[in-house]
Design a protein around this motif. Structure first.
Motif, PDB file in Angstrom:
ATOM      1  N   LEU A  13      11.075   6.600 -49.540  1.00  0.00           N
ATOM      2  CA  LEU A  13       9.869   5.872 -49.923  1.00  0.00           C
ATOM      3  C   LEU A  13      10.185   4.415 -50.239  1.00  0.00           C
ATOM      4  CD1 LEU A  13       8.032   8.512 -52.136  1.00  0.00           C
ATOM      5  CD2 LEU A  13       7.241   7.579 -49.952  1.00  0.00           C
ATOM      6  N   GLU A  14      11.296   4.185 -50.917  1.00  0.00           N
ATOM      7  CA  GLU A  14      11.671   2.803 -51.251  1.00  0.00           C
ATOM      8  C   GLU A  14      11.909   1.993 -49.983  1.00  0.00           C
ATOM      9  OE1 GLU A  14      15.153   0.457 -53.758  1.00  0.00           O
ATOM     10  OE2 GLU A  14      14.658   2.538 -54.266  1.00  0.00           O
ATOM     11  N   ALA A  15      12.585   2.602 -48.996  1.00  0.00           N
ATOM     12  CA  ALA A  15      12.818   1.912 -47.728  1.00  0.00           C
ATOM     13  C   ALA A  15      11.495   1.586 -47.031  1.00  0.00           C
ATOM     14  CB  ALA A  15      13.692   2.769 -46.817  1.00  0.00           C
ATOM     15  N   TYR A  16      10.489   2.420 -47.273  1.00  0.00           N
ATOM     16  CA  TYR A  16       9.161   2.237 -46.703  1.00  0.00           C
ATOM     17  C   TYR A  16       8.343   1.216 -47.499  1.00  0.00           C
ATOM     18  CZ  TYR A  16       4.584   3.878 -44.861  1.00  0.00           C
ATOM     19  OH  TYR A  16       3.335   3.991 -44.281  1.00  0.00           O
ATOM     20  N   GLY A  17       8.862   0.832 -48.661  1.00  0.00           N
ATOM     21  CA  GLY A  17       8.194  -0.154 -49.498  1.00  0.00           C
ATOM     22  C   GLY A  17       7.376   0.430 -50.622  1.00  0.00           C
ATOM     23  N   VAL A  18       7.476   1.758 -50.833  1.00  0.00           N
ATOM     24  CA  VAL A  18       6.759   2.415 -51.934  1.00  0.00           C
ATOM     25  C   VAL A  18       7.753   2.639 -53.065  1.00  0.00           C
ATOM     26  CG1 VAL A  18       5.477   4.466 -52.659  1.00  0.00           C
ATOM     27  CG2 VAL A  18       5.127   3.515 -50.356  1.00  0.00           C
ATOM     28  N   MET A  19       7.618   1.881 -54.150  1.00  0.00           N
ATOM     29  CA  MET A  19       8.573   1.949 -55.246  1.00  0.00           C
ATOM     30  C   MET A  19       8.203   3.053 -56.243  1.00  0.00           C
ATOM     31  SD  MET A  19      10.625  -0.224 -54.181  1.00  0.00           S
ATOM     32  CE  MET A  19      10.571  -1.390 -52.822  1.00  0.00           C
ATOM     33  N   PHE A  60       5.614  13.546 -53.528  1.00  0.00           N
ATOM     34  CA  PHE A  60       5.500  14.240 -52.252  1.00  0.00           C
ATOM     35  C   PHE A  60       4.181  13.912 -51.554  1.00  0.00           C
ATOM     36  CE2 PHE A  60       8.823  17.188 -53.970  1.00  0.00           C
ATOM     37  CZ  PHE A  60       9.767  16.896 -52.999  1.00  0.00           C
ATOM     38  N   GLU A  61       3.150  13.599 -52.330  1.00  0.00           N
ATOM     39  CA  GLU A  61       1.890  13.156 -51.720  1.00  0.00           C
ATOM     40  C   GLU A  61       2.096  11.816 -51.011  1.00  0.00           C
ATOM     41  OE1 GLU A  61      -2.636  11.971 -53.107  1.00  0.00           O
ATOM     42  OE2 GLU A  61      -1.427  13.284 -54.385  1.00  0.00           O
ATOM     43  N   GLN A  62       2.870  10.929 -51.641  1.00  0.00           N
ATOM     44  CA  GLN A  62       3.174   9.637 -51.029  1.00  0.00           C
ATOM     45  C   GLN A  62       3.984   9.818 -49.736  1.00  0.00           C
ATOM     46  OE1 GLN A  62       2.357   6.520 -51.744  1.00  0.00           O
ATOM     47  NE2 GLN A  62       1.604   6.538 -53.853  1.00  0.00           N
ATOM     48  N   VAL A  63       4.968  10.699 -49.781  1.00  0.00           N
ATOM     49  CA  VAL A  63       5.813  10.851 -48.592  1.00  0.00           C
ATOM     50  C   VAL A  63       5.058  11.578 -47.484  1.00  0.00           C
ATOM     51  CG1 VAL A  63       7.029  13.059 -49.014  1.00  0.00           C
ATOM     52  CG2 VAL A  63       8.241  11.167 -47.948  1.00  0.00           C
ATOM     53  N   HIS A  64       4.135  12.477 -47.850  1.00  0.00           N
ATOM     54  CA  HIS A  64       3.330  13.123 -46.804  1.00  0.00           C
ATOM     55  C   HIS A  64       2.398  12.109 -46.146  1.00  0.00           C
ATOM     56  CE1 HIS A  64       1.583  16.288 -44.467  1.00  0.00           C
ATOM     57  NE2 HIS A  64       0.371  15.954 -44.882  1.00  0.00           N
ATOM     58  N   THR A  65       1.884  11.189 -46.935  1.00  0.00           N
ATOM     59  CA  THR A  65       1.055  10.118 -46.365  1.00  0.00           C
ATOM     60  C   THR A  65       1.871   9.293 -45.370  1.00  0.00           C
ATOM     61  OG1 THR A  65      -0.303  10.000 -48.356  1.00  0.00           O
ATOM     62  CG2 THR A  65      -0.310   8.074 -46.922  1.00  0.00           C
ATOM     63  N   PHE A  67       4.839   0.422 -45.633  1.00  0.00           N
ATOM     64  CA  PHE A  67       3.499   0.931 -45.952  1.00  0.00           C
ATOM     65  C   PHE A  67       2.427  -0.134 -45.839  1.00  0.00           C
ATOM     66  CE2 PHE A  67       4.068  -1.164 -49.939  1.00  0.00           C
ATOM     67  CZ  PHE A  67       2.817  -1.280 -50.507  1.00  0.00           C
ATOM     68  N   ASN A  68       2.791  -1.425 -46.049  1.00  0.00           N
ATOM     69  CA  ASN A  68       1.796  -2.487 -46.051  1.00  0.00           C
ATOM     70  C   ASN A  68       1.616  -3.146 -44.684  1.00  0.00           C
ATOM     71  OD1 ASN A  68       4.252  -3.794 -45.978  1.00  0.00           O
ATOM     72  ND2 ASN A  68       3.859  -5.135 -47.738  1.00  0.00           N
ATOM     73  N   GLN A  69       2.221  -2.577 -43.639  1.00  0.00           N
ATOM     74  CA  GLN A  69       1.989  -3.093 -42.293  1.00  0.00           C
ATOM     75  C   GLN A  69       0.577  -2.744 -41.826  1.00  0.00           C
ATOM     76  OE1 GLN A  69       5.344  -1.038 -40.511  1.00  0.00           O
ATOM     77  NE2 GLN A  69       6.466  -2.940 -40.148  1.00  0.00           N
ATOM     78  N   SER A  70      -0.013  -3.619 -41.057  1.00  0.00           N
ATOM     79  CA  SER A  70      -1.280  -3.283 -40.417  1.00  0.00           C
ATOM     80  C   SER A  70      -1.038  -2.173 -39.397  1.00  0.00           C
ATOM     81  CB  SER A  70      -1.861  -4.505 -39.706  1.00  0.00           C
ATOM     82  OG  SER A  70      -1.037  -4.849 -38.589  1.00  0.00           O
TER      83      SER A  70
END
Length: 299
Positions: free
Chosen positions: A30-36, A47-52, A270-273
């Motif tokens: 998640l951190e690599a994806y930008g979700v801290m 797990f809800e964040q990672v499923h998203t 996560f913040n990419q268009s």
């Protein structure tokens, strides 16, 4: 067992996407994806964040069966839904073969290796995997040093559990990872190949496996395993290599295809268009596909 999925895994062109981060690897993914960490306050929210994140990957137009043969899922992902369908059903409807991570993590290091932790609930997990239309499973051990006793223990454990998985009418992905930072990586790989070969030669004609291995230091070091009649497919983990490095190394190994996780998602945020996200996905997928199907001539 689904025969068309078996044929696709054995003969199809493409690679396997590993979307099975769990436990301690989930916050890192998640951190690599930008979700801290402040974006979630407990495990369920994590797990809800990672499923998203995984749903966004799987539903991207770039995530196509033209390139993707299969996907490895985490248990919560298997039990979650994508566009109203259980994840494995969604994948199967898009001609992508679903696998499930079934190990419970790594034991402490001993004899230069990390075995899998005990898994007393495996039978129930396999039963539920069949209910959810999973084709196969994956389980990971790690080899750090060229310790013969340790490497034998890793392979013995992998194949012992692999036979239980076969008996449940699923295809096991045997994954004894060799640490890419091992100072004796090549020696580890030589010992590992020898131990795997012993077990493959003891399998019956009805017992078939897949192998997930670190890309070897010496090109085509695992060619004998790739060509073995009991092996459906040999797939490569990126193991911490960048995608560029992993792709270049993979191209040197005939018959090996990718099963990348971090290397697949390293440019996703996560913040990419939608346009930016799909462009990054397309670039990653096409480069990994190319490394999986187009091989270099090794002199």
């Amino acid at each position: 067992m689904n025969q068309s999925q078996l044929d696709r895994m054995k003969n199809g062109k493409g690679f396997i996407a590993a979307l099975d981060q769990s436990g301690g690897s989930t916050p890192k993914a998640l951190e690599a994806y930008g979700v801290m960490g402040e974006a979630y306050s407990n495990e369920d929210e994590m797990f809800e964040q990672v499923h998203t994140m995984r749903t966004r990957i799987i539903t991207s137009p770039a995530f196509s069966s033209d390139y993707i043969l299969g996907v490895i899922l985490f248990e919560q992902t298997m039990d979650s839904k994508v566009e109203g369908q259980y994840t494995a059903d969604y994948l199967a409807d898009h001609n992508i073969v679903p696998f499930l991570k079934v190990d419970k993590g790594l034991a402490d290091k001993e004899n230069g290796v990390q075995l899998m932790k005990p898994n007393p609930g495996l039978d129930e997990t396999l039963r539920r995997a069949n209910e959810r239309n999973i084709f196969g499973t994956k389980m990971r051990s790690v080899i750090h040093e060229p310790n013969e006793e340790g490497i034998k223990a890793v392979v013995d454990q992998q194949f012992e559990i692999g036979k239980k998985i076969i008996a449940a009418d699923l295809v096991p992905i045997i994954e004894p990872e060799v640490n890419i930072n091992s100072g004796d990586k090549e020696e580890c790989e030589e010992l590992l190949r020898s131990e795997i070969l012993k077990h493959l030669n003891d399998l019956s004609e009805e017992e078939n496996v897949m192998l997930k291995l670190t890309i070897p230091t010496t090109a085509n070091a695992y060619k004998e395993l790739v060509d073995h009649p009991r092996v459906i497919r040999v797939v490569a983990l990126s193991g911490g290599y960048s995608r560029e490095d992993a792709n270049e190394k993979l191209k040197e190994n005939d018959g090996m295809i990718a099963s990348f996780s971090r290397a697949l998602a390293e440019e996703l945020r996560f913040n990419q268009s939608s346009e930016e996200f799909d462009k990054a996905m397309k670039s990653a997928i096409e480069s990994i596909y190319d490394a999986s199907v187009n091989k270099k001539e090794i002199s």
